[in-house]
Design a protein around this motif. Sequence first.
Motif, PDB file in Angstrom:
ATOM      1  N   PRO A 118      45.269   8.087 -12.106  1.00  0.00           N
ATOM      2  CA  PRO A 118      45.311   7.172 -10.978  1.00  0.00           C
ATOM      3  C   PRO A 118      43.946   6.618 -10.527  1.00  0.00           C
ATOM      4  N   ASP A 119      42.844   7.329 -10.795  1.00  0.00           N
ATOM      5  CA  ASP A 119      41.524   6.755 -10.505  1.00  0.00           C
ATOM      6  C   ASP A 119      41.188   5.867 -11.691  1.00  0.00           C
ATOM      7  N   MET A 120      41.247   4.569 -11.492  1.00  0.00           N
ATOM      8  CA  MET A 120      41.148   3.688 -12.654  1.00  0.00           C
ATOM      9  C   MET A 120      40.205   2.528 -12.414  1.00  0.00           C
ATOM     10  N   VAL A 121      39.743   1.986 -13.546  1.00  0.00           N
ATOM     11  CA  VAL A 121      38.931   0.774 -13.568  1.00  0.00           C
ATOM     12  C   VAL A 121      39.603  -0.173 -14.553  1.00  0.00           C
ATOM     13  N   GLU A 122      39.776  -1.432 -14.148  1.00  0.00           N
ATOM     14  CA  GLU A 122      40.389  -2.432 -15.020  1.00  0.00           C
ATOM     15  C   GLU A 122      39.463  -3.628 -15.160  1.00  0.00           C
ATOM     16  N   LEU A 123      39.485  -4.239 -16.346  1.00  0.00           N
ATOM     17  CA  LEU A 123      38.718  -5.447 -16.626  1.00  0.00           C
ATOM     18  C   LEU A 123      39.696  -6.582 -16.903  1.00  0.00           C
ATOM     19  N   TRP A 124      39.578  -7.668 -16.129  1.00  0.00           N
ATOM     20  CA  TRP A 124      40.483  -8.810 -16.212  1.00  0.00           C
ATOM     21  C   TRP A 124      39.728 -10.088 -16.556  1.00  0.00           C
ATOM     22  N   GLU A 125      40.426 -11.008 -17.200  1.00  0.00           N
ATOM     23  CA  GLU A 125      39.937 -12.381 -17.389  1.00  0.00           C
ATOM     24  C   GLU A 125      40.964 -13.322 -16.777  1.00  0.00           C
ATOM     25  N   TRP A 126      40.497 -14.149 -15.833  1.00  0.00           N
ATOM     26  CA  TRP A 126      41.356 -15.120 -15.159  1.00  0.00           C
ATOM     27  C   TRP A 126      40.939 -16.531 -15.546  1.00  0.00           C
ATOM     28  N   LYS A 127      41.938 -17.375 -15.799  1.00  0.00           N
ATOM     29  CA  LYS A 127      41.716 -18.810 -15.989  1.00  0.00           C
ATOM     30  C   LYS A 127      42.679 -19.531 -15.056  1.00  0.00           C
ATOM     31  N   MET A 128      42.133 -20.438 -14.237  1.00  0.00           N
ATOM     32  CA  MET A 128      42.978 -21.152 -13.283  1.00  0.00           C
ATOM     33  C   MET A 128      42.636 -22.638 -13.317  1.00  0.00           C
ATOM     34  N   HIS A 129      43.612 -23.431 -12.945  1.00  0.00           N
ATOM     35  CA  HIS A 129      43.444 -24.883 -12.897  1.00  0.00           C
ATOM     36  C   HIS A 129      43.638 -25.362 -11.466  1.00  0.00           C
ATOM     37  N   PRO A 130      43.231 -26.600 -11.148  1.00  0.00           N
ATOM     38  CA  PRO A 130      43.412 -27.115  -9.786  1.00  0.00           C
ATOM     39  C   PRO A 130      44.855 -26.932  -9.314  1.00  0.00           C
ATOM     40  N   ASN A 131      45.001 -26.593  -8.047  1.00  0.00           N
ATOM     41  CA  ASN A 131      46.293 -26.369  -7.382  1.00  0.00           C
ATOM     42  C   ASN A 131      46.993 -25.087  -7.816  1.00  0.00           C
ATOM     43  N   GLU A 132      46.293 -24.193  -8.497  1.00  0.00           N
ATOM     44  CA  GLU A 132      46.856 -22.877  -8.797  1.00  0.00           C
ATOM     45  C   GLU A 132      46.239 -21.849  -7.864  1.00  0.00           C
ATOM     46  N   ILE A 133      47.069 -20.935  -7.414  1.00  0.00           N
ATOM     47  CA  ILE A 133      46.612 -19.858  -6.544  1.00  0.00           C
ATOM     48  C   ILE A 133      47.412 -18.604  -6.867  1.00  0.00           C
ATOM     49  N   PHE A 134      46.756 -17.472  -6.777  1.00  0.00           N
ATOM     50  CA  PHE A 134      47.430 -16.183  -6.928  1.00  0.00           C
ATOM     51  C   PHE A 134      47.209 -15.414  -5.639  1.00  0.00           C
ATOM     52  N   GLU A 135      48.298 -15.029  -4.977  1.00  0.00           N
ATOM     53  CA  GLU A 135      48.226 -14.287  -3.727  1.00  0.00           C
ATOM     54  C   GLU A 135      48.875 -12.930  -3.914  1.00  0.00           C
ATOM     55  N   THR A 136      48.285 -11.905  -3.323  1.00  0.00           N
ATOM     56  CA  THR A 136      48.838 -10.558  -3.447  1.00  0.00           C
ATOM     57  C   THR A 136      48.540  -9.748  -2.193  1.00  0.00           C
ATOM     58  N   GLY A 137      49.309  -8.705  -2.000  1.00  0.00           N
ATOM     59  CA  GLY A 137      49.054  -7.792  -0.900  1.00  0.00           C
ATOM     60  C   GLY A 137      47.854  -6.914  -1.216  1.00  0.00           C
ATOM     61  N   GLY A 138      47.515  -6.039  -0.317  1.00  0.00           N
ATOM     62  CA  GLY A 138      46.371  -5.168  -0.527  1.00  0.00           C
ATOM     63  C   GLY A 138      46.666  -4.071  -1.537  1.00  0.00           C
ATOM     64  N   HIS A 139      45.628  -3.675  -2.267  1.00  0.00           N
ATOM     65  CA  HIS A 139      45.723  -2.530  -3.170  1.00  0.00           C
ATOM     66  C   HIS A 139      45.565  -1.257  -2.347  1.00  0.00           C
ATOM     67  N   SER A 140      45.530  -0.104  -2.997  1.00  0.00           N
ATOM     68  CA  SER A 140      45.396   1.150  -2.259  1.00  0.00           C
ATOM     69  C   SER A 140      44.051   1.205  -1.527  1.00  0.00           C
ATOM     70  N   TYR A 141      43.992   2.052  -0.516  1.00  0.00           N
ATOM     71  CA  TYR A 141      42.810   2.144   0.350  1.00  0.00           C
ATOM     72  C   TYR A 141      41.544   2.381  -0.465  1.00  0.00           C
ATOM     73  N   GLY A 142      40.521   1.585  -0.185  1.00  0.00           N
ATOM     74  CA  GLY A 142      39.220   1.749  -0.824  1.00  0.00           C
ATOM     75  C   GLY A 142      39.033   0.985  -2.117  1.00  0.00           C
ATOM     76  N   THR A 143      40.056   0.244  -2.561  1.00  0.00           N
ATOM     77  CA  THR A 143      39.930  -0.511  -3.810  1.00  0.00           C
ATOM     78  C   THR A 143      38.869  -1.602  -3.674  1.00  0.00           C
ATOM     79  N   SER A 144      38.035  -1.732  -4.710  1.00  0.00           N
ATOM     80  CA  SER A 144      37.009  -2.780  -4.757  1.00  0.00           C
ATOM     81  C   SER A 144      37.185  -3.619  -6.009  1.00  0.00           C
TER      82      SER A 144
END
Length: 200
Positions: A118-144
């Motif tokens: 459960p103590d984890m680190v993830e590496l992501w690659e995001w590509k977005m175009h105009p008028n795209e948005i990703f919304e999400t709730g909060g992760h667990s306490y202390g997530t950076s």
Amino acid sequence: MNKKVNIPTVTGADASVVNEALSTAVRQYRSQRKMSLDELSRQAGVSKGMLVEIEACRANPSIALLCRLASAMGVSVADIVNVASSPSVYVISADDIPCLWHGEHGGSARLLAGTSGPDMVELWEWKMHPNEIFETGGHSYGTSELLHVVKGSLQLTVGEESFIIGEGCSAVARTDVPHSYACADEGALVFTMTVSEQGR
């Protein structure tokens, strides 16, 4: 300015692989702990109906739902989609890197690699175009999250505050509150993101 685009996680070939992996993970977790659907539903904050669909491999869950289930099961999303590291070097081929979000204008979010939870680190690659948005709730306490903009400009909103992060710039954000990413100008946006989340 932007429409909400927090559509189901994946489509096409990636969808069946991710859905099957999640279905297997949830069934195994419940079986090992002799846990009812109701109990996992309460722990994860996911409806019982959605869990039934997940176990039957008929769901197409969002990244936020994947995160909630992973957290409740004490694993990382990388564990579920099989891009988690092992004690030694673990090489992930380009073909095995899953795309976990598709924007309506061609954007994508790929989970490049991650450690086991459960103590984890993830590496992501995001590509977005105009008028795209990703919304999400909060992760667990202390997530950076550590973000670096490779191309374009990122509009990062954390809670009630919004920031523009320009090309070549980086940011560190605490994301245990609702947050979103959006393309901030008329060109394409590419950014990398590292997520550090502590198990509960």
